[in-house]
Write a protein that holds these residues in place. Structure first.
Motif: not given
Length: 307
Positions: A68, A89, A94, A211-212, A223
């Motif tokens: 991402h 992304s 993402g 953040r994944s 994601k």
């Protein structure tokens, strides 16, 4: 990238959901938060991150498979003083929408839509694109099919195998649905780099892993679209290598298990002779994680060559 299968706990498991300690340079970099927005490209909403002033030369970062835009959030700030920097992304990854089908043409559209939306050409010069791993494939596609729209293209550990070793089908992990984990802590323990490799900078792995993931009804899940590779279309990448028609460079980790001598020899034989080459010492496939500051220094050198 992350693993949605029931792999043994690794990398971040010893931290039990807490962030590993990070050096001062990393904390300072991620403190320079990007402006976050979205753009619409061929019916999909695409996540866009930007740093720096509009009007400065444009630099676009493109991440690898299952990753991402925030894979670049600790790298991009090093360039924001002198560049208008952006990262996206890809669709299917993402914070971007998933598609029913994916193609080189669609990914190229996402690149140039980001260039326009981020104002990467506002200074009157064409942008430079940097693609890691899978992200290097659309970068290569644009360097061959749309060279007039780029000032430079940099592939980072983007492995294109000789024909007899060419990819024959989707990765075995794809198309298996997406597992949900009941807690964020458990999900973080399932994060790994693919292909597997050691990781000394676990503070970066933790930053990327958090953040994944996204919250769902059953807990937390990855994601990326697990069916992406079953609905994917890309021309013969080996055939694109000799068609590169803009300034280009190849960076790779000297320890990368995707850039063996046979692979490098094949790629170098196919690419134009003026392509710049930059191996990064003591780095595996995920060069910006393994040697982030060496990556920054090496990339600055390449960019200076095209100044």
């Amino acid at each position: 990238m992350a693993d949605d299968q029931a792999a043994p706990a690794s990398l971040l498991a010893p931290f039990h959901g807490k962030a590993p300690p990070a050096p001062a340079w990393f904390d300072a970099a991620i403190a320079q938060s990007p402006e976050r927005s979205t753009i619409s490209v061929e019916g999909a909403t695409i996540e866009l991150l930007t740093w720096g002033e509009v009007g400065k030369p444009g630099l676009l970062f493109l991440h690898g498979n299952g990753a991402h835009a925030d894979w670049w959030s600790f790298i991009a700030p090093f360039f924001a003083k002198d560049w208008r920097v952006a990262a996206i992304s890809w669709s299917g990854m993402g914070g971007s929408d998933w598609r029913e089908a994916y193609s080189a043409e669609l990914f190229a559209s996402e690149i140039f839509a980001a260039v326009e939306a981020a104002g990467l050409e506002a200074g009157g010069v064409k942008p430079i694109v940097v693609g890691h791993s899978f992200g290097g494939f659309p970068t290569l596609y644009c360097a061959a099919r749309h060279p007039e729209r780029l000032r430079g293209a940099i592939m980072v550990d983007s492995s294109i195998q000789p024909p007899h070793k060419r990819w024959k089908g989707p990765p075995p992990r794809s198309g298996q649905g997406m597992r949900a984990y009941p807690t964020l802590e458990e999900a973080l323990t399932r994060f790994r780099l693919a292909p597997p490799q050691p990781c000394e900078n676990l503070y970066i792995a933790d930053f990327i892993a958090r953040r994944s993931l996204k919250a769902v009804e059953d807990g937390w899940t990855w994601k990326f679209d697990p069916d992406l590779w079953h609905n994917f279309r890309m021309p013969d990448l080996g055939a694109l290598l000799p068609e590169i028609a803009c300034p280009a460079a190849l960076m790779w980790g000297e320890r990368s298990n995707l850039m063996h001598v046979e692979t490098l020899d094949y790629m170098l034989a196919q690419m134009p002779e003026d392509v710049l080459l930059l191996p990064i010492p003591d780095a595996d496939h995920h060069v910006m994680i393994d040697q982030p500051l060496a990556f920054v220094a090496g990339l600055r050198g390449l960019l200076a060559a095209w100044a």
